[in-house]
Write a protein that holds these residues in place. Structure first.
Motif, PDB file in Angstrom:
ATOM      1  N   PRO A  81       0.122  -8.732  13.850  1.00 35.65           N
ATOM      2  CA  PRO A  81       0.320  -8.674  15.308  1.00 35.65           C
ATOM      3  C   PRO A  81       1.530  -7.841  15.684  1.00 35.65           C
ATOM      4  CG  PRO A  81      -0.225 -10.899  14.640  1.00 35.65           C
ATOM      5  CD  PRO A  81      -0.032 -10.122  13.376  1.00 35.65           C
ATOM      6  N   GLU A  82       1.338  -6.947  16.638  1.00 39.87           N
ATOM      7  CA  GLU A  82       2.410  -6.107  17.179  1.00 39.87           C
ATOM      8  C   GLU A  82       3.009  -5.176  16.138  1.00 39.87           C
ATOM      9  OE1 GLU A  82       5.202  -8.556  19.229  1.00 39.87           O
ATOM     10  OE2 GLU A  82       3.718  -9.382  20.581  1.00 39.87           O
ATOM     11  N   LYS A  83       2.284  -4.910  15.073  1.00 40.28           N
ATOM     12  CA  LYS A  83       2.746  -3.966  14.064  1.00 40.28           C
ATOM     13  C   LYS A  83       1.690  -2.896  13.846  1.00 40.28           C
ATOM     14  CE  LYS A  83       5.925  -6.899  11.464  1.00 40.28           C
ATOM     15  NZ  LYS A  83       6.326  -7.363  10.105  1.00 40.28           N
ATOM     16  N   GLN A  84       2.130  -1.780  13.286  1.00 39.10           N
ATOM     17  CA  GLN A  84       1.192  -0.711  13.001  1.00 39.10           C
ATOM     18  C   GLN A  84       0.361  -1.051  11.771  1.00 39.10           C
ATOM     19  OE1 GLN A  84       3.556   2.908  12.701  1.00 39.10           O
ATOM     20  NE2 GLN A  84       3.100   3.396  14.832  1.00 39.10           N
ATOM     21  N   ARG A  85      -0.815  -0.471  11.738  1.00 35.32           N
ATOM     22  CA  ARG A  85      -1.659  -0.634  10.556  1.00 35.32           C
ATOM     23  C   ARG A  85      -0.977   0.038   9.370  1.00 35.32           C
ATOM     24  NH1 ARG A  85      -8.065   0.273  11.165  1.00 35.32           N
ATOM     25  NH2 ARG A  85      -7.543  -1.111  12.905  1.00 35.32           N
ATOM     26  N   GLU A  86      -0.981  -0.648   8.231  1.00 38.18           N
ATOM     27  CA  GLU A  86      -0.330  -0.099   7.046  1.00 38.18           C
ATOM     28  C   GLU A  86      -1.284  -0.080   5.863  1.00 38.18           C
ATOM     29  OE1 GLU A  86       2.912  -2.319   5.398  1.00 38.18           O
ATOM     30  OE2 GLU A  86       1.921  -4.255   5.649  1.00 38.18           O
ATOM     31  N   LEU A  87      -1.097   0.902   5.018  1.00 36.46           N
ATOM     32  CA  LEU A  87      -1.907   1.042   3.815  1.00 36.46           C
ATOM     33  C   LEU A  87      -1.450   0.024   2.778  1.00 36.46           C
ATOM     34  CD1 LEU A  87      -4.023   2.608   2.155  1.00 36.46           C
ATOM     35  CD2 LEU A  87      -2.193   4.195   1.515  1.00 36.46           C
ATOM     36  N   VAL A  88      -2.380  -0.694   2.213  1.00 42.98           N
ATOM     37  CA  VAL A  88      -2.071  -1.722   1.216  1.00 42.98           C
ATOM     38  C   VAL A  88      -2.387  -1.225  -0.187  1.00 42.98           C
ATOM     39  CG1 VAL A  88      -2.648  -4.045   0.411  1.00 42.98           C
ATOM     40  CG2 VAL A  88      -2.471  -3.581   2.868  1.00 42.98           C
ATOM     41  N   ALA A  89      -3.598  -0.703  -0.374  1.00 47.18           N
ATOM     42  CA  ALA A  89      -4.021  -0.282  -1.703  1.00 47.18           C
ATOM     43  C   ALA A  89      -5.136   0.746  -1.584  1.00 47.18           C
ATOM     44  CB  ALA A  89      -4.505  -1.479  -2.521  1.00 47.18           C
ATOM     45  N   THR A  90      -5.187   1.642  -2.566  1.00 48.62           N
ATOM     46  CA  THR A  90      -6.185   2.703  -2.578  1.00 48.62           C
ATOM     47  C   THR A  90      -6.794   2.840  -3.957  1.00 48.62           C
ATOM     48  OG1 THR A  90      -5.111   3.968  -0.824  1.00 48.62           O
ATOM     49  CG2 THR A  90      -6.525   5.192  -2.309  1.00 48.62           C
ATOM     50  N   SER A  91      -8.078   3.126  -3.984  1.00 46.02           N
ATOM     51  CA  SER A  91      -8.782   3.427  -5.230  1.00 46.02           C
ATOM     52  C   SER A  91      -9.533   4.735  -5.018  1.00 46.02           C
ATOM     53  CB  SER A  91      -9.762   2.298  -5.569  1.00 46.02           C
ATOM     54  OG  SER A  91     -10.604   2.672  -6.645  1.00 46.02           O
ATOM     55  N   THR A  92      -9.186   5.742  -5.807  1.00 52.10           N
ATOM     56  CA  THR A  92      -9.846   7.034  -5.645  1.00 52.10           C
ATOM     57  C   THR A  92     -11.156   7.071  -6.428  1.00 52.10           C
ATOM     58  OG1 THR A  92      -8.841   8.083  -7.559  1.00 52.10           O
ATOM     59  CG2 THR A  92      -7.565   8.110  -5.522  1.00 52.10           C
ATOM     60  N   SER A  93     -11.965   8.059  -6.112  1.00 52.43           N
ATOM     61  CA  SER A  93     -13.231   8.201  -6.835  1.00 52.43           C
ATOM     62  C   SER A  93     -13.000   8.515  -8.302  1.00 52.43           C
ATOM     63  CB  SER A  93     -14.079   9.291  -6.187  1.00 52.43           C
ATOM     64  OG  SER A  93     -13.380  10.522  -6.189  1.00 52.43           O
ATOM     65  N   GLY A  94     -11.818   9.052  -8.618  1.00 48.43           N
ATOM     66  CA  GLY A  94     -11.497   9.359  -9.997  1.00 48.43           C
ATOM     67  C   GLY A  94     -10.942   8.181 -10.776  1.00 48.43           C
ATOM     68  N   GLY A  95     -10.729   7.059 -10.096  1.00 44.94           N
ATOM     69  CA  GLY A  95     -10.300   5.861 -10.800  1.00 44.94           C
ATOM     70  C   GLY A  95      -8.828   5.533 -10.661  1.00 44.94           C
ATOM     71  N   SER A  96      -8.074   6.348  -9.945  1.00 49.38           N
ATOM     72  CA  SER A  96      -6.655   6.054  -9.741  1.00 49.38           C
ATOM     73  C   SER A  96      -6.481   4.990  -8.668  1.00 49.38           C
ATOM     74  CB  SER A  96      -5.913   7.316  -9.314  1.00 49.38           C
ATOM     75  OG  SER A  96      -6.000   8.319 -10.296  1.00 49.38           O
ATOM     76  N   THR A  97      -5.418   4.230  -8.816  1.00 44.91           N
ATOM     77  CA  THR A  97      -5.087   3.223  -7.812  1.00 44.91           C
ATOM     78  C   THR A  97      -3.630   3.378  -7.385  1.00 44.91           C
ATOM     79  OG1 THR A  97      -4.528   1.593  -9.497  1.00 44.91           O
ATOM     80  CG2 THR A  97      -6.790   1.557  -8.656  1.00 44.91           C
TER      81      THR A  97
END
Length: 115
Positions: free
Chosen positions: A41-57
């Motif tokens: 609430p009242e905060k910007q959306r933030e990136l938590v985790a990513t998984s690429t198609s190549g398998g990197s996280t």
């Protein structure tokens, strides 16, 4: 038509665990970069985790060592295992699928961590 549907959110006590799921249709998930974001609430959306198609996280510093992103391309599903949850993890969690130039979003699932 592309659709991402998150599930698995809920109310949990601090120190507990939840596993979020994001099921996709209309895309070949294996070719997309998939990510989890959150917005408190009242905060910007933030990136938590990513998984690429190549398998990197990659992970936000605030969740490293506690959260794990994984994907089952055969099921077109991405997961976010969340352990050692803290009250500050409380937010709506969204999954996204990105393949230039498009980004698709799910509708979000609420995670509430009580102290």
């Amino acid at each position: 038509q592309v659709q991402l549907v998150e599930s698995g959110g809920g109310l949990v006590q601090a120190g507990g665990s939840l596993r979020l799921s994001c099921a996709a249709s209309g895309v070949i998930f294996s070719t997309y970069t998939v990510s989890w974001y959150r917005q408190a609430p009242e905060k910007q959306r933030e990136l938590v985790a990513t998984s690429t198609s190549g398998g990197s996280t990659n992970y936000a510093d605030s969740v490293k060592g506690r959260f794990t992103i994984s994907r089952d391309n055969a099921k077109n599903t991405v997961y976010l295992q969340m352990n050692s949850l803290k009250p500050e993890d409380t937010a709506v969690y969204y999954c996204s699928a990105f393949q230039r130039p498009r980004t698709y979003w799910g509708q979000g699932t609420q995670v509430t961590v009580s102290s």
